[in-house]
Design a protein around this motif. Structure first.
Motif, mmCIF file in Angstrom:
data_model
loop_
_atom_site.group_PDB
_atom_site.id
_atom_site.type_symbol
_atom_site.label_atom_id
_atom_site.label_comp_id
_atom_site.label_asym_id
_atom_site.label_seq_id
_atom_site.Cartn_x
_atom_site.Cartn_y
_atom_site.Cartn_z
ATOM 1 N N SER A 298 9.177 -4.697 -3.588
ATOM 2 C CA SER A 298 7.765 -4.881 -3.217
ATOM 3 C C SER A 298 6.970 -3.578 -3.304
ATOM 4 O O SER A 298 6.443 -3.098 -2.302
ATOM 5 C CB SER A 298 7.674 -5.454 -1.801
ATOM 6 O OG SER A 298 8.361 -4.611 -0.885
ATOM 7 N N PRO A 299 6.833 -3.003 -4.499
ATOM 8 C CA PRO A 299 6.093 -1.740 -4.618
ATOM 9 C C PRO A 299 4.624 -1.875 -4.256
ATOM 10 O O PRO A 299 4.016 -0.932 -3.728
ATOM 11 C CB PRO A 299 6.274 -1.375 -6.103
ATOM 12 C CG PRO A 299 6.597 -2.664 -6.787
ATOM 13 C CD PRO A 299 7.377 -3.452 -5.785
ATOM 14 N N ARG A 300 4.030 -3.049 -4.504
ATOM 15 C CA ARG A 300 2.613 -3.218 -4.186
ATOM 16 C C ARG A 300 2.378 -3.270 -2.679
ATOM 17 O O ARG A 300 1.444 -2.674 -2.146
ATOM 18 C CB ARG A 300 2.052 -4.490 -4.861
ATOM 19 C CG ARG A 300 2.120 -4.501 -6.391
ATOM 20 C CD ARG A 300 1.489 -3.251 -7.020
ATOM 21 N NE ARG A 300 0.146 -2.986 -6.536
ATOM 22 C CZ ARG A 300 -0.967 -3.484 -7.086
ATOM 23 N NH1 ARG A 300 -0.880 -4.294 -8.134
ATOM 24 N NH2 ARG A 300 -2.153 -3.173 -6.614
ATOM 25 N N LEU A 301 3.235 -3.997 -1.965
ATOM 26 C CA LEU A 301 3.111 -4.043 -0.511
ATOM 27 C C LEU A 301 3.379 -2.671 0.094
ATOM 28 O O LEU A 301 2.693 -2.245 1.025
ATOM 29 C CB LEU A 301 4.077 -5.086 0.064
ATOM 30 C CG LEU A 301 4.059 -5.275 1.583
ATOM 31 C CD1 LEU A 301 2.668 -5.648 2.071
ATOM 32 C CD2 LEU A 301 5.073 -6.330 2.006
ATOM 33 N N ASP A 302 4.361 -1.968 -0.448
ATOM 34 C CA ASP A 302 4.667 -0.625 0.055
ATOM 35 C C ASP A 302 3.477 0.317 -0.119
ATOM 36 O O ASP A 302 3.193 1.142 0.761
ATOM 37 C CB ASP A 302 5.890 -0.057 -0.670
ATOM 38 C CG ASP A 302 7.200 -0.511 -0.042
ATOM 39 O OD1 ASP A 302 7.304 -0.478 1.196
ATOM 40 O OD2 ASP A 302 8.111 -0.914 -0.779
ATOM 41 N N GLY A 464 -0.443 -7.938 -5.078
ATOM 42 C CA GLY A 464 -1.081 -6.712 -5.551
ATOM 43 C C GLY A 464 -2.275 -6.984 -6.442
ATOM 44 O O GLY A 464 -3.333 -6.351 -6.285
ATOM 45 N N ALA A 465 -2.115 -7.918 -7.366
ATOM 46 C CA ALA A 465 -3.227 -8.262 -8.259
ATOM 47 C C ALA A 465 -4.390 -8.853 -7.470
ATOM 48 O O ALA A 465 -5.569 -8.587 -7.773
ATOM 49 C CB ALA A 465 -2.744 -9.250 -9.320
ATOM 50 N N HIS A 504 13.137 -9.004 11.618
ATOM 51 C CA HIS A 504 12.253 -7.841 11.540
ATOM 52 C C HIS A 504 11.325 -8.005 10.336
ATOM 53 O O HIS A 504 11.776 -8.105 9.199
ATOM 54 C CB HIS A 504 13.088 -6.568 11.404
ATOM 55 C CG HIS A 504 12.315 -5.317 11.602
ATOM 56 N ND1 HIS A 504 12.782 -4.080 11.212
ATOM 57 C CD2 HIS A 504 11.087 -5.080 12.137
ATOM 58 C CE1 HIS A 504 11.901 -3.145 11.506
ATOM 59 N NE2 HIS A 504 10.858 -3.736 12.067
ATOM 60 N N ILE A 505 10.028 -8.047 10.569
ATOM 61 C CA ILE A 505 9.086 -8.379 9.511
ATOM 62 C C ILE A 505 7.986 -7.326 9.377
ATOM 63 O O ILE A 505 7.661 -6.626 10.329
ATOM 64 C CB ILE A 505 8.423 -9.753 9.766
ATOM 65 C CG1 ILE A 505 7.649 -9.739 11.090
ATOM 66 C CG2 ILE A 505 9.458 -10.872 9.721
ATOM 67 C CD1 ILE A 505 6.781 -10.958 11.323
ATOM 68 N N PRO A 506 7.393 -7.213 8.183
ATOM 69 C CA PRO A 506 6.232 -6.337 8.008
ATOM 70 C C PRO A 506 4.952 -7.048 8.446
ATOM 71 O O PRO A 506 4.756 -8.227 8.147
ATOM 72 C CB PRO A 506 6.229 -6.088 6.494
ATOM 73 C CG PRO A 506 6.817 -7.336 5.912
ATOM 74 C CD PRO A 506 7.839 -7.823 6.923
ATOM 75 N N VAL A 507 4.104 -6.347 9.171
ATOM 76 C CA VAL A 507 2.773 -6.842 9.514
ATOM 77 C C VAL A 507 1.780 -5.735 9.165
ATOM 78 O O VAL A 507 1.899 -4.615 9.664
ATOM 79 C CB VAL A 507 2.653 -7.218 10.999
ATOM 80 C CG1 VAL A 507 1.222 -7.661 11.321
ATOM 81 C CG2 VAL A 507 3.642 -8.323 11.352
ATOM 82 N N LEU A 508 0.821 -6.060 8.316
ATOM 83 C CA LEU A 508 -0.094 -5.045 7.794
ATOM 84 C C LEU A 508 -1.538 -5.529 7.864
ATOM 85 O O LEU A 508 -1.829 -6.669 7.520
ATOM 86 C CB LEU A 508 0.269 -4.736 6.334
ATOM 87 C CG LEU A 508 -0.650 -3.791 5.573
ATOM 88 C CD1 LEU A 508 -0.618 -2.395 6.174
ATOM 89 C CD2 LEU A 508 -0.269 -3.751 4.092
ATOM 90 N N TRP A 509 -2.420 -4.639 8.336
ATOM 91 C CA TRP A 509 -3.857 -4.881 8.289
ATOM 92 C C TRP A 509 -4.456 -3.941 7.246
ATOM 93 O O TRP A 509 -4.294 -2.715 7.325
ATOM 94 C CB TRP A 509 -4.518 -4.582 9.627
ATOM 95 C CG TRP A 509 -4.175 -5.506 10.752
ATOM 96 C CD1 TRP A 509 -3.226 -6.485 10.761
ATOM 97 C CD2 TRP A 509 -4.780 -5.519 12.051
ATOM 98 N NE1 TRP A 509 -3.181 -7.112 11.979
ATOM 99 C CE2 TRP A 509 -4.133 -6.532 12.803
ATOM 100 C CE3 TRP A 509 -5.778 -4.769 12.659
ATOM 101 C CZ2 TRP A 509 -4.474 -6.825 14.116
ATOM 102 C CZ3 TRP A 509 -6.118 -5.052 13.970
ATOM 103 C CH2 TRP A 509 -5.482 -6.075 14.690
ATOM 104 N N VAL A 510 -5.156 -4.490 6.273
ATOM 105 C CA VAL A 510 -5.863 -3.691 5.277
ATOM 106 C C VAL A 510 -7.263 -4.265 5.082
ATOM 107 O O VAL A 510 -7.594 -5.326 5.619
ATOM 108 C CB VAL A 510 -5.117 -3.657 3.918
ATOM 109 C CG1 VAL A 510 -3.809 -2.910 4.033
ATOM 110 C CG2 VAL A 510 -4.879 -5.069 3.384
ATOM 111 N N GLY A 511 -8.055 -3.573 4.299
ATOM 112 C CA GLY A 511 -9.411 -4.054 4.015
ATOM 113 C C GLY A 511 -10.455 -3.014 4.370
ATOM 114 O O GLY A 511 -10.184 -2.036 5.087
#
Length: 615
Positions: A298-302, A464-465, A504-511
């Motif tokens: 997952s390079p885009r999420l990273d 990512g796109a 164990h999960i990733p949780v991300l806020w972006v924008g």
């Protein structure tokens, strides 16, 4: 004298019938282990013997239960000379053989995917057979049906060979009474076997548990007992997990979910952003390099993690999509043995993130490329507050067959981008669920050799796109995007499917609405995101009884909690407690603070069910 001889024949028939059932159940166990444990080569004959021995009490119970009807048939035949005893037993054994075969084959085939024994939850998924079969090929379905019929035929032949019905009815009326009494007496040992003896504890799956290896415990459990006993559970949810008396339940639970917004740390540029929640199917931490997962999936999420607010110690609330969506949207932890999504009258009574935002003037929208009726999702979505719902039926026929589950992620992400970009002035909240990173992992993408890795990498590329497209649109400036999975993923077949690293999960806020990149490393849960977002917007969330604003200064006791199939896990700074209710024991329990963690976890599970029963 002749009547007595014939009666011994009847008793012999019943005994042979009972022993045949027991032997069938015993032989099933090594067969289950050979198939379901084929990826684990460490099991030998000694393990088989232990599994068969420890599973025997439940096998005796199920066999006794299935012998009750033949006893009744023979009892009726004693009094009615023309009663077709043989025909009734033949039909009964045929139906029994089909049922036992279907359960055994289904349990053996599904266990490698599910990681737990077949139970009544399968009935919910069979209401939509197309989606229930989406993870397997048509060849596997055909082979499965053939196996069920073949195994059923073998079971039927074994049972019929044990049946030696009396061909001559009783002619002496005087013999009917003692014979009937003798048959009635047989009910006593049968009911004793069904109950599991005379001890206070009645028969349950925990009787078969004997090892620290969950696969061996599961192998010992009779699948028919697991299935049928779960179907008999009462719907009085408040009585399901009465671990503690009320004073102790209250003492351990009170304060765990209490937070205030009066001193919330603001991470956003605005208190009224547009909000997009992207739920990625099964995208657990094993696939995210930033979480010590695989480095190239997952390079885009990273890369996005470096741009936003990353909750690095969050745990999924449950183990299936229907539970995970409720965690995210209702701020409600998953339940270990039932799904609120499948209980419309209950789920509609829960507070929800889209419902709160709808009251604040937000437009609400949800997109999923699969069947929106699966697991009662459609009813739940509308009851939760989504007013516009898009599913596979809204795509072309060609598009909705690009994946076994519906529409592939590149197509749905593209449509979602156009939908989001078309929003102009009004505030909106949108939910989106991906589906391609799911068995059978067939995707139009070929970057990685491993099929599973490649499917998740495909979803990552679609994400990512999609974000690239958002950044080129004016909508980005006032947008909060929350990215998280519905549940984790058990990448390897070894180890516990309920282990913390799986959840164990990733949780991300972006924008554009996010002020600056941050890492939030305090323990949190998937169900906390609802209250945390509402806290950022200054919207009251006091009716969310199991969701915390983890950015509040009153969040003074960070912990994570999740459930799995009939068990739970509680994690805090002192360690991990993983409790299995079937075994009535902890599978993981770090020594420091273990009693407190265990009782707090029990208090949460008990309170969840008390609350469910009251809704």
């Amino acid at each position: 004298m002749g009547g007595a001889v014939r009666e011994r024949g009847r008793v012999g028939m019943l005994l042979c019938h009972y022993v045949s059932l027991v032997l069938i159940f015993v032989v099933e166990k090594p067969l289950f282990m050979l198939y379901a444990g084929s990826s684990q080569h460490r099991y030998g004959i000694r393990d088989w013997m232990l599994v068969m021995w420890h599973g025997l009490p439940i096998d005796l119970s199920v066999a006794a239960y299935l012998t009750l009807f033949p006893v009744v048939i023979l009892l009726v035949g004693v009094w009615l000379q023309s009663f077709p005893v043989k025909r009734f037993i033949q039909v009964y054994d045929l139906l029994t053989a089909l049922l036992l075969s279907a359960i055994f084959v289904g349990d053996t085939a599904l266990y490698p995917f599910w990681g737990f024994k077949l139970d009544a939850s399968v009935l919910f998924y069979l209401k939509t057979p197309k989606e229930a079969m989406a993870s397997v090929s048509m060849l596997m379905v055909v082979v499965g049906v053939i196996l069920i019929l073949l195994v059923a035929w073998l079971i039927y032949r074994i049972l019929m060979s044990a049946v030696r019905p009396v061909k001559v009815p009783f002619n002496k009326v005087l013999m009917r009474v003692p014979v009937s009494l003798f048959l009635l007496i047989l009910f006593a040992p049968l009911f004793l076997a069904i109950r599991g003896g005379v001890s206070e504890s009645t028969m349950n799956v925990g009787h078969a548990y004997f090892s620290a290896d969950q696969f061996l415990n599961h192998s010992a459990v009779n699948p028919s007992f697991s299935m049928l006993s779960s179907m008999s559970k009462t719907s009085d949810y408040s009585s399901w997990y009465d671990y503690l008396d009320e004073d102790n339940r209250s003492a351990y639970f009170d304060g765990l979910y209490t937070t205030s917004d009066s001193c919330t740390e603001s991470l956003l540029n605005t208190d009224r952003p547009n909000i997009l929640v992207i739920v990625l199917e099964g995208f657990g931490g094993d696939f995210v390099n930033a979480m010590s997962g695989k480095p190239d999936v997952s390079p885009r999420l990273d890369s996005l993690i470096k741009e936003g607010v990353f909750f690095s110690n969050c745990y999924a609330g449950s183990f299936r999509t229907d539970r995970g969506l409720v965690c995210v949207m209702n701020g409600h932890p998953g339940l270990p043995k039932t799904s609120i999504m499948k209980l419309p009258s209950k789920s509609a009574a829960l507070p929800s993130l889209p419902g709160k935002l709808l009251d604040e003037g937000y437009e609400t929208y949800f997109m999923y490329g699969g069947d929106i009726n699966f697991t009662n999702m459609k009813s739940w979505l509308y009851g939760t507050g989504f007013r516009n719902v898009v599913s596979d039926a809204d795509f072309s026929i060609a598009e909705r067959h690009t994946n076994a589950w519906g529409v592939n992620d590149d197509i749905t992400f593209s449509r979602l981008l156009e939908e989001v970009k078309s929003r102009k002035d009004s505030l909106w909240f949108t939910g989106f669920l991906s589906l391609s990173s799911h068995e059978p992992f067939e995707v139009p993408y070929n970057r990685l050799e491993d099929k599973v890795d490649n499917a998740f990498a495909y979803t990552d590329s679609c994400l990512g796109a999609f974000v690239d497209g958002l950044k080129q649109s004016p909508v980005w400036d006032n947008l909060l995007v929350m990215i998280l999975p519905d549940h984790g993923f058990r990448y390897t077949k070894s180890g516990l499917s309920s282990d913390p690293h799986v959840h164990h999960i990733p949780v991300l806020w972006v924008g554009g609405a996010v002020r600056e990149p941050r890492i939030i490393d305090r323990f949190t849960g998937q169900s906390d995101m609802a209250a945390t977002i509402l806290g950022q917007l200054g919207i009251d969330h006091s009716d969310f009884l199991f969701s915390r604003n983890v950015l509040s200064c009153s969040y003074s006791y960070p912990f994570s909690f999740y459930t799995y199939n009939n068990g739970f896990c509680f994690i805090d700074s002192t360690g991990v407690t993983l409790y299995d209710d079937d075994a009535s024991a902890c599978l993981i329990n770090d020594s420091h603070g273990s009693d407190v963690r265990l009782n707090r976890g029990k208090a949460i599970v008990q309170t969840l069910h008390d609350d469910l029963g009251s809704r």
